[in-house]
Scaffold this active site. Structure first.
Site, mmCIF file in Angstrom:
data_model
loop_
_atom_site.group_PDB
_atom_site.id
_atom_site.type_symbol
_atom_site.label_atom_id
_atom_site.label_comp_id
_atom_site.label_asym_id
_atom_site.label_seq_id
_atom_site.Cartn_x
_atom_site.Cartn_y
_atom_site.Cartn_z
ATOM 1 N N TYR A 288 -17.057 73.991 -51.832
ATOM 2 C CA TYR A 288 -18.150 74.219 -50.895
ATOM 3 C C TYR A 288 -18.812 72.899 -50.507
ATOM 4 O O TYR A 288 -19.489 72.256 -51.323
ATOM 5 C CB TYR A 288 -19.186 75.165 -51.489
ATOM 6 C CG TYR A 288 -18.652 76.511 -51.912
ATOM 7 C CD1 TYR A 288 -17.461 77.019 -51.393
ATOM 8 C CD2 TYR A 288 -19.330 77.293 -52.841
ATOM 9 C CE1 TYR A 288 -16.971 78.253 -51.783
ATOM 10 C CE2 TYR A 288 -18.853 78.531 -53.234
ATOM 11 C CZ TYR A 288 -17.678 79.005 -52.710
ATOM 12 O OH TYR A 288 -17.197 80.225 -53.113
ATOM 13 N N HIS B 168 -10.294 79.039 -58.624
ATOM 14 C CA HIS B 168 -10.721 79.475 -57.285
ATOM 15 C C HIS B 168 -9.596 80.190 -56.538
ATOM 16 O O HIS B 168 -9.829 81.173 -55.836
ATOM 17 C CB HIS B 168 -11.204 78.255 -56.498
ATOM 18 C CG HIS B 168 -12.121 78.597 -55.371
ATOM 19 N ND1 HIS B 168 -12.970 77.674 -54.808
ATOM 20 C CD2 HIS B 168 -12.339 79.747 -54.688
ATOM 21 C CE1 HIS B 168 -13.659 78.238 -53.832
ATOM 22 N NE2 HIS B 168 -13.294 79.493 -53.743
#
Length: 335
Positions: A55, A126
């Site tokens: 992010y 992830h």
């Protein structure tokens, strides 16, 4: 706020997905706005904050680390590795999925520095790098637990079969998959597998990337860099058909005495005590609205009617485009 169990942690029934503050939906808010929202969430009783190396290519972790470091003992901190930004020869950052052991270790070390913490409470893979056996990636992550750098492990965007393989190597505290009224893939197998294994199901994009908030009526207004522009459900043709579902849905929210966003979150909370939604927002008003969903109670009859309005059969368009679909391991519904 009521709590739910996530591995060894007792966390708020609704957590906060921090991605929006740095990534994905166009120009992010200022650092000052992000700081206000994080502290407001903490003050409101949120005790699960979710970020990732990807992010903002580290910027989100740095924001969360800087702002929340003084309150580190007051919340459960989750981050993710195995998908991060790599700088190419031309200097630009690009997203790379890499589950090799050395990479996972390096990602974790980078995240610890960015987050200004000695230990990450919940560390996710992830994305599963399918060129590396899931047992190998999770095995290396388990060594991070042994070394005290991580307290518990999670997986993101995986199937029930992959969860079971990983869980046989090391207990998996949480699976974070997209789950909302319009993304039901989790119900094919992962929802029940998580319940069976004692694994929390952390639902990201619980508000259907804004669709269920009833605030996005014209997709042409999306920022040029908004990731929704590449998602089939947000194409002008599909989105027009999806908008036609909202009047009946909003009528049900009114009947329940809540907003459309609150109905979506209350519906998720009704799917099982192991389900923990993590809505994200850049707005203090929306944050407070989301958190109040925990007080909404739905009858089984109303839940069934909500189910019938928005589900995998009534929604138009695939969840991801062709490339992104190859990067996840979640089950898919047959046509």
């Amino acid at each position: 706020m009521h709590t739910r169990q996530l591995g060894p942690f007792s966390v708020s029934a609704i957590g906060l997905g921090c991605m929006n503050l740095s990534h994905a939906y166009g120009v992010p808010p200022s650092a000052e706005q992000g700081e206000r929202l994080l502290l407001a969430a903490l003050d409101a009783g949120v005790t699960l904050f979710d970020t990732a190396a990807l992010y903002g290519f580290g910027a989100n972790e740095q924001l969360v680390g800087r702002v929340l470091k003084p309150h580190r003992s007051a919340f459960t901190l989750a981050s993710k590795g195995g998908m991060a930004g790599v700088r190419g020869d031309d200097g630009t950052l690009r997203r790379v999925i890499d589950g090799r052991l050395a990479t996972l270790r390096r990602n974790c070390e980078d995240s610890l520095r960015n987050l200004q913490t000695e230990v990450i409470d919940l560390y996710y893979l992830h994305r599963w790098d399918k060129s590396v056996p899931i047992e190998d990636s999770v095995g290396e992550m388990s060594r991070l637990v042994e070394e005290g750098k991580v307290r518990a492990l999670g997986l993101s965007e995986v199937s029930a079969a992959t969860l079971r393989r990983a869980h046989a190597v090391h207990p998996i505290a949480a699976v974070q998959n997209e789950y909302s009224l319009w993304s039901r893939n989790t119900e094919i197998g992962v929802l029940d597998a998580c319940r069976e294994l004692g694994t929390a199901l952390v639902a990201f994009s619980p508000l259907a990337r804004g669709f269920l908030c009833d605030v996005l009526h014209d997709v042409s207004t999306l920022d040029a860099k908004d990731i929704r522009r590449a998602m089939p459900r947000f194409s002008p043709e599909n989105y027009a058909r999806n908008l036609a579902l909202l009047p009946a849905y909003k009528a049900l929210a009114k009947e329940a005495g809540c907003t459309p966003a609150q109905l979506a979150l209350a519906w998720l909370l009704s799917r099982g005590e192991h389900v923990i939604p993590i809505p994200g927002t850049t707005s203090l008003a929306h944050l407070n609205e989301d958190l109040q969903a925990e007080q909404v109670r739905l009858s089984p009859e109303l839940v069934a009617r909500v189910d019938a309005v928005i589900n995998q059969r009534t929604v138009s368009g695939a969840r991801y485009g062709a490339q992104s679909s190859t990067e996840v391991d979640t089950e898919v519904f047959e046509d």
